[in-house]
Scaffold this active site. Structure first.
Site, mmCIF file in Angstrom:
data_model
loop_
_atom_site.group_PDB
_atom_site.id
_atom_site.type_symbol
_atom_site.label_atom_id
_atom_site.label_comp_id
_atom_site.label_asym_id
_atom_site.label_seq_id
_atom_site.Cartn_x
_atom_site.Cartn_y
_atom_site.Cartn_z
ATOM 1 N N ASP A 62 0.858 -1.186 0.000
ATOM 2 C CA ASP A 62 0.000 0.000 0.000
ATOM 3 C C ASP A 62 0.897 1.239 0.000
ATOM 4 O O ASP A 62 1.106 1.869 1.031
ATOM 5 C CB ASP A 62 -0.921 -0.013 1.215
ATOM 6 C CG ASP A 62 -1.977 1.087 1.166
ATOM 7 O OD1 ASP A 62 -2.098 1.747 0.116
ATOM 8 O OD2 ASP A 62 -2.667 1.286 2.178
ATOM 9 N N ASN A 108 10.828 -7.086 -8.372
ATOM 10 C CA ASN A 108 10.330 -5.743 -8.642
ATOM 11 C C ASN A 108 11.486 -4.765 -8.799
ATOM 12 O O ASN A 108 12.510 -4.881 -8.151
ATOM 13 C CB ASN A 108 9.373 -5.288 -7.534
ATOM 14 C CG ASN A 108 10.064 -4.480 -6.457
ATOM 15 O OD1 ASN A 108 10.292 -3.284 -6.610
ATOM 16 N ND2 ASN A 108 10.430 -5.152 -5.353
ATOM 17 N N MET A 110 10.358 -1.310 -8.978
ATOM 18 C CA MET A 110 9.354 -0.250 -9.026
ATOM 19 C C MET A 110 9.984 1.140 -8.993
ATOM 20 O O MET A 110 9.551 2.045 -9.695
ATOM 21 C CB MET A 110 8.372 -0.404 -7.872
ATOM 22 C CG MET A 110 7.660 -1.751 -7.841
ATOM 23 S SD MET A 110 6.638 -2.104 -9.271
ATOM 24 C CE MET A 110 5.287 -0.992 -8.992
ATOM 25 N N GLY A 111 10.997 1.324 -8.142
ATOM 26 C CA GLY A 111 11.664 2.625 -8.083
ATOM 27 C C GLY A 111 10.925 3.661 -7.256
ATOM 28 O O GLY A 111 10.933 4.854 -7.573
ATOM 29 N N PHE A 112 10.276 3.209 -6.159
ATOM 30 C CA PHE A 112 9.590 4.136 -5.244
ATOM 31 C C PHE A 112 8.557 4.994 -5.977
ATOM 32 O O PHE A 112 8.487 6.213 -5.791
ATOM 33 C CB PHE A 112 10.591 5.040 -4.533
ATOM 34 C CG PHE A 112 11.449 4.384 -3.495
ATOM 35 C CD1 PHE A 112 11.207 3.098 -3.036
ATOM 36 C CD2 PHE A 112 12.542 5.062 -2.962
ATOM 37 C CE1 PHE A 112 12.014 2.507 -2.079
ATOM 38 C CE2 PHE A 112 13.352 4.485 -2.001
ATOM 39 C CZ PHE A 112 13.093 3.205 -1.558
ATOM 40 N N ASN A 170 13.998 3.719 5.096
ATOM 41 C CA ASN A 170 14.356 2.687 4.119
ATOM 42 C C ASN A 170 15.636 3.104 3.401
ATOM 43 O O ASN A 170 15.641 4.076 2.647
ATOM 44 C CB ASN A 170 13.213 2.502 3.118
ATOM 45 C CG ASN A 170 13.455 1.364 2.136
ATOM 46 O OD1 ASN A 170 14.540 0.789 2.081
ATOM 47 N ND2 ASN A 170 12.444 1.048 1.352
ATOM 48 N N SER A 173 16.395 -0.518 -0.488
ATOM 49 C CA SER A 173 15.847 -0.934 -1.775
ATOM 50 C C SER A 173 16.964 -0.940 -2.816
ATOM 51 O O SER A 173 17.781 -0.019 -2.858
ATOM 52 C CB SER A 173 14.742 0.016 -2.224
ATOM 53 O OG SER A 173 14.387 -0.237 -3.572
ATOM 54 N N ASN A 175 16.458 -0.480 -5.944
ATOM 55 C CA ASN A 175 15.914 0.114 -7.162
ATOM 56 C C ASN A 175 16.053 1.631 -7.255
ATOM 57 O O ASN A 175 15.558 2.233 -8.210
ATOM 58 C CB ASN A 175 14.434 -0.269 -7.303
ATOM 59 C CG ASN A 175 14.253 -1.772 -7.382
ATOM 60 O OD1 ASN A 175 15.002 -2.452 -8.079
ATOM 61 N ND2 ASN A 175 13.294 -2.293 -6.654
ATOM 62 N N THR A 176 16.691 2.256 -6.290
ATOM 63 C CA THR A 176 17.027 3.675 -6.361
ATOM 64 C C THR A 176 18.547 3.780 -6.346
ATOM 65 O O THR A 176 19.182 3.369 -5.368
ATOM 66 C CB THR A 176 16.437 4.459 -5.176
ATOM 67 O OG1 THR A 176 15.001 4.411 -5.254
ATOM 68 C CG2 THR A 176 16.880 5.916 -5.203
ATOM 69 N N LYS A 207 15.294 0.061 7.982
ATOM 70 C CA LYS A 207 15.102 -1.184 7.245
ATOM 71 C C LYS A 207 16.350 -1.513 6.464
ATOM 72 O O LYS A 207 16.862 -0.681 5.707
ATOM 73 C CB LYS A 207 13.909 -1.064 6.293
ATOM 74 C CG LYS A 207 13.563 -2.380 5.577
ATOM 75 C CD LYS A 207 12.224 -2.296 4.868
ATOM 76 C CE LYS A 207 11.816 -3.651 4.288
ATOM 77 N NZ LYS A 207 10.465 -3.605 3.685
ATOM 78 N N ASN A 236 14.818 -6.326 3.566
ATOM 79 C CA ASN A 236 14.284 -5.922 2.275
ATOM 80 C C ASN A 236 14.600 -7.013 1.242
ATOM 81 O O ASN A 236 15.147 -8.067 1.574
ATOM 82 C CB ASN A 236 14.895 -4.582 1.858
ATOM 83 C CG ASN A 236 13.957 -3.738 1.016
ATOM 84 O OD1 ASN A 236 13.224 -4.272 0.182
ATOM 85 N ND2 ASN A 236 13.989 -2.429 1.200
ATOM 86 N N THR A 237 14.298 -6.744 -0.011
ATOM 87 C CA THR A 237 14.524 -7.713 -1.081
ATOM 88 C C THR A 237 16.016 -7.947 -1.328
ATOM 89 O O THR A 237 16.865 -7.201 -0.846
ATOM 90 C CB THR A 237 13.867 -7.225 -2.372
ATOM 91 O OG1 THR A 237 14.384 -5.928 -2.700
ATOM 92 C CG2 THR A 237 12.361 -7.127 -2.209
#
Length: 330
Positions: A62, A108, A110-112, A170, A173, A175-176, A207, A236-237
């Protein structure tokens, strides 16, 4: 095989993963008034907060605080909104979310993608006014275009902190670009201090990734204790792809990004054990990664987690999954 499994196998897997996710969140929001409000009671007190049960929704599901009340009615004891950045951003180009059904996993990048701190804060204020029905955490990350990471996080913390039961920084991730560099103590220390100055007494956690080595985990754990953080969310991933059951061409087609789901079980367990051995009972540990059953949730709690979170297990398990897990757990 239950009806959701049949629907997932024969319908959902034929639709792009991100579209399925979008439809699911929209349907959840629309159905909220129709969902029963009862909860599976297994209360946990942590960080000065009372959780109806130890099972929460991990950040990523979400992103924009659209489904908090619906997720609470499905049985979750907490919903971690986000990741939210200071400014709105579209995220990475699509497609950017992929299923690996043979591994019960997702990839994923997604890139936030999110509506930004101001929009999410307004939504959370509305949720509060109506009653969230659950503990609400907010996960904040660095905007992709930010040149000053500390200022960027500080803004998000200032805007979102008043509407959160707890805040998670965070820095993990994949992805950034450059985000994981912030897990180094030299960069993380001033960042956490700045966020703490904005959120005040609101519980604050960090995280971390499953890809940190033991020395890195120890360093973050020591810093969290030294700075008076309330907890650590792990993990995290991962960017690793070893040992997957999916055919190599399927894995290759999914491409780069963070891997979540069942393949994270062993790495997440290892990081949890390392953290608990390092910090004892001084911090709340939230275990994430590969939790898809009550048995796995119980294993994490028995290994030292105070709370657990899931995302991919919920995606594969469907709307009845949270209560099923909690019934197994209790």
């Amino acid at each position: 095989m239950n009806p959701y499994d049949l629907l997932f196998r024969h319908v959902a897997t034929r639709v792009p993963a991100e579209l399925t996710h979008r439809v699911g969140v929209t349907a959840l929001r629309a159905a909220t008034p129709l969902l029963p409000a009862g909860e599976v009671s297994a209360p946990v007190t942590a960080m000065g907060l009372r959780f109806a049960n130890p099972l929460g929704v991990a950040a990523g599901y979400d992103k924009d605080a659209e489904g908090v009340r619906g997720l609470a009615r499905l049985g979750f004891g907490a919903v971690e909104v986000g990741t939210v950045t200071a400014r709105p951003q579209p995220g990475n180009p699509r497609p950017r979310l992929f299923r690996l059904p043979a591994d019960r996993a997702l990839v994923n990048r997604m890139g936030f993608n999110n509506a930004g701190a101001d929009v999410v804060a307004a939504r959370l204020a509305a949720v509060r006014a109506r009653g969230a029905g659950t503990v609400v955490g907010v996960n904040i990350g660095r905007s992709k275009t930010a040149t000053d990471a500390v200022a960027d996080y500080r803004y998000s913390a200032r805007v979102l902190g008043p509407h959160a039961d707890y805040v998670v920084v965070n820095v993990s991730s994949p992805n950034t670009p450059g985000l994981r560099d912030l897990q180094g103590v030299d960069a993380l220390e001033p960042l956490l201090a700045a966020v703490r100055s904005e959120v005040g007494a609101t519980p604050l956690l960090v995280k971390i990734t499953a890809d940190l080595d033991d020395d890195g985990v120890d360093a973050v754990a020591d810093l969290a204790v030294a700075q008076g953080l309330d907890g650590i969310v792990a993990t995290n991933t991962t960017v690793a792809r070893a040992g997957l059951a999916s055919p190599p061409d399927v894995v290759s087609a999914a491409g780069s990004g963070g891997l979540s789901g069942a393949p994270l079980v062993e790495p997440a367990r290892a990081v949890l054990a390392r953290l608990r051995g390092r910090v004892g009972d001084r911090l709340t540990l939230v275990s994430v990664g590969g939790i898809d059953s009550g048995a796995e949730a119980r294993a994490r709690l028995d290994a030292g987690a105070t709370l657990v979170q899931a995302y991919t297990g919920f995606v594969y398990g469907g709307p009845a999954w949270p209560r099923r897990v909690l019934e197994e757990l209790t």
